[in-house]
Every structure is written in structure tokens, then in C-alpha cells.
Motif scaffolding. Sequence first.
Motif, mmCIF file in Angstrom:
data_model
loop_
_atom_site.group_PDB
_atom_site.id
_atom_site.type_symbol
_atom_site.label_atom_id
_atom_site.label_comp_id
_atom_site.label_asym_id
_atom_site.label_seq_id
_atom_site.Cartn_x
_atom_site.Cartn_y
_atom_site.Cartn_z
ATOM 1 N N ASP A 183 8.011 -30.068 56.953
ATOM 2 C CA ASP A 183 7.792 -28.835 57.721
ATOM 3 C C ASP A 183 8.154 -27.612 56.885
ATOM 4 N N LEU A 184 9.200 -27.742 56.080
ATOM 5 C CA LEU A 184 9.608 -26.632 55.213
ATOM 6 C C LEU A 184 8.491 -26.277 54.234
ATOM 7 N N ILE A 185 7.889 -27.284 53.625
ATOM 8 C CA ILE A 185 6.782 -27.042 52.692
ATOM 9 C C ILE A 185 5.631 -26.337 53.406
ATOM 10 N N ARG A 186 5.285 -26.843 54.575
ATOM 11 C CA ARG A 186 4.164 -26.271 55.329
ATOM 12 C C ARG A 186 4.402 -24.798 55.643
ATOM 13 N N ARG A 187 5.607 -24.484 56.116
ATOM 14 C CA ARG A 187 5.893 -23.106 56.517
ATOM 15 C C ARG A 187 5.995 -22.178 55.305
ATOM 16 N N LEU A 188 6.526 -22.666 54.212
ATOM 17 C CA LEU A 188 6.588 -21.842 53.008
ATOM 18 C C LEU A 188 5.189 -21.488 52.518
ATOM 19 N N ARG A 189 4.297 -22.456 52.549
ATOM 20 C CA ARG A 189 2.933 -22.198 52.101
ATOM 21 C C ARG A 189 2.209 -21.254 53.059
#
Length: 400
Positions: free
Chosen positions: A22-28
Motif C-alpha cells: 500500500d505504501l508503494i501504491r500511495r507513493l506512486r
Amino acid sequence: MLANKRILLIIGGGIAAFKSLDLIRRLREQGAAVTPVLTKAGAEFVTPLSVSALAAEKVYQDLFDLTDEAEMGHIELSRSADLVVVAPATADLMAKIANGQANDLASTLLMATDTPVLIAPSMNVRMWEHPATQRNLKTLQGDGIMIVGPDEGNMACGEFGPGRLAEVPDIIASIRVVLSDGPLRGKRVLVTSGPTHEPIDPVRYIANRSSGAQGTAVAKALVELGAEVVFVTGPADVPPPVGVQVVAVETAQQMKHAVEANLPVDAAVFAAAVADWRVSTASMSKIKKQNGALPVLEFAENPDILAAVSQMTVGRPPLVVGFAAETDDVIAHATAKRARKGCDWIVANDVSPETGIMGGAENAVTIIFEGGADEWPRMTKDAVAQKLAERIASAILDKD
């Protein structure tokens, strides 16, 4: 703020590793590019394929991948990012960073990097509270590594306490703070907040009505301007802001020691409502009623933290800001307090019951300084904090 920023994300082992997706998704979503590094233990919880799919980048795992060494190398990989984030940061990873171990790709990158590092610890409560982990935490903080979390709550193992990975929005907020290009970037500010509790016996204490809301708002506003904030807080009603180094205390004496341990700083803001007195000898057991007789309590004066720091001859912060909560003759009492304590500014406010300021959402303050005063209209505590933080930033930069 995160557009075109590159994050090197190291994913440690642990059940919380699933949140890294989820962190990767939101950062992108916010425009950041994410280069993922998956530890051997991390790969037991999330797959390289899922991480790579969300990041739209290759996942790095092996220190001795000759193709990667020829194309980029672990040194370049460690320095090509704007920020290195470790989430989750296990007790093992924290120990490796703190003690300079470099025996796999993740630890080698962390040793070789010259970019800022933010870690989000996640582990069992007993592991978090273990003296070795706490020693490593202090070492990491002393080395300039920034920490977000851990949170307190129920754990997968069935226990309860601190050790849960910080929520993804809080991690992202901390990333935004670290990457901020605000005027206070590179400056260190200490903020005290909340009340202190002075024990009478194991179940009773002396305190005041401070909620800690104004001090918390000041710390948050300073962080948003790019400052590294050490937040020394008593038992407040509001949670500490994201992105600060929290030092939790109970008593005035503990607060004094915490303040002294975190000097020097570029500025110190003393917003805490420190109890003036304590019971000189607190009872180790609950004081019982004695046939109607009242207990006799002997009081001692608590240390004057604001005066002690303001009057330091060596290592005094260039800017010291105090607070004065008064109920009558506010300006006169606050002006006298500034002169008596020796601080640069006093933030004075009227906390009479009819104002609703103590424990409320608004404040009306007057900034008293040498040679004058600046009265501000009533506004929210967040607005007061933002205006005060901007004034502090101007003063710090003027001194440079």
C-alpha cells in the motif's frame, strides 16, 4: 511535494510487510518513483512479483548479482535516491544499522548511503521494549536517522503494546516532512508540551488542565517548515504530531533531564505547562483515610526549566521561547516573567475560565519581546502555531 522524488524502499521481514504494498501504491499516486529492495525475510511475507508490479520497477534482492553490479552497483543504488525508507524496520535491521553491519544488500545499502534515512520500526512489543532495541534506537537517533512510529495496539501474536508499524498515511507524512524544502531544513528545534504529573502516591498526582494542543500544533508547524523537531511531552490529551522525535515524560524533573539531553538546538520552545511544585516525598503506597484526619503533604519546588536554559552560559539556544498562561494582568505578569526567566520571547495568553482557551481549540496570544509586544487576534491553535513557527523561522535565519 513528492513529484519526481525517488524513494529507495527497503522492505524488512515481518507480518507488517504487507503494508509496504500500500505504501508503494500511495507513493506512486503522489508522483514518487519507488525502487524496492526486498530482504530475504521480507520475501517470506510479500512476493517480488507483487512488489515489482506495484512499483513498476525491478526488485533488488541479492548483493552479489553480477549483472546489477555491472549496470549500477550497490554504491550507486544507495545514493541515487532522494530518501531511503525502511518499512518495516525489524529489530534485526535496526541492530545492523546501529552497529555498522553490512552482510546483505539491505544493510550494505544503508551503510553506503549518503542520503537521509527514515525507518518505520515494526516488531513484537517485548522486542521493542528490550534494552538492546532501545539502545539501538538511541544510537540511530544520535546518528541522524529519522523514526516514524511504532504505534501501539493489538499485534498479530496476540499481545498488545507499542511495536505496530506506523500507518501508511503517517509514513507518507513523515516522508513529505523529510523531503520538505522549507526554510528550517537542516535546523533542529526542541519543543516541550503538555502538562507534567507530579505523584502524591501511586494513584494520585498534581497536575494542571493543559491538553498539550498548542505545543503539539507548534511542533507540527515547525516540522512542516522543514525543521527536525525534538518533542518532549508530558501526558497530553492529544497525540504527538507525525515526523517529530518524541520523548515522553511524566514529571518536571524527567522533562528537565530530557531537555538537557537533547541540547544543543537552534531554538527551544517551552510550551509545556510544568507543575511548579511536587510532593517532596511521594508515598510508595496509596495514602489511606485516617479517621477523618487530613494527610500532611510537604511540597518542594520543581526545577525551572525555562529559566535554566535561558540563563545557560554555554550552549544556550540562539532563540528561547517561553509561554505564560495567566488569569489576570496577563501582559504585566508575562512581561515580568520574560525578564525574570531571561528568555527571548514569551507567548502570553489569558486562560481565565470564561475564555475557554485552556483545553479549547482557539487561542489569543501576545508575543512579548525585548522592547515591545505584538498582540494577535483570537484564532485557532493551529493558526497560532503556524504564525509562531514562521516567526521563529525568520528569527533563526536572521541569526545565520
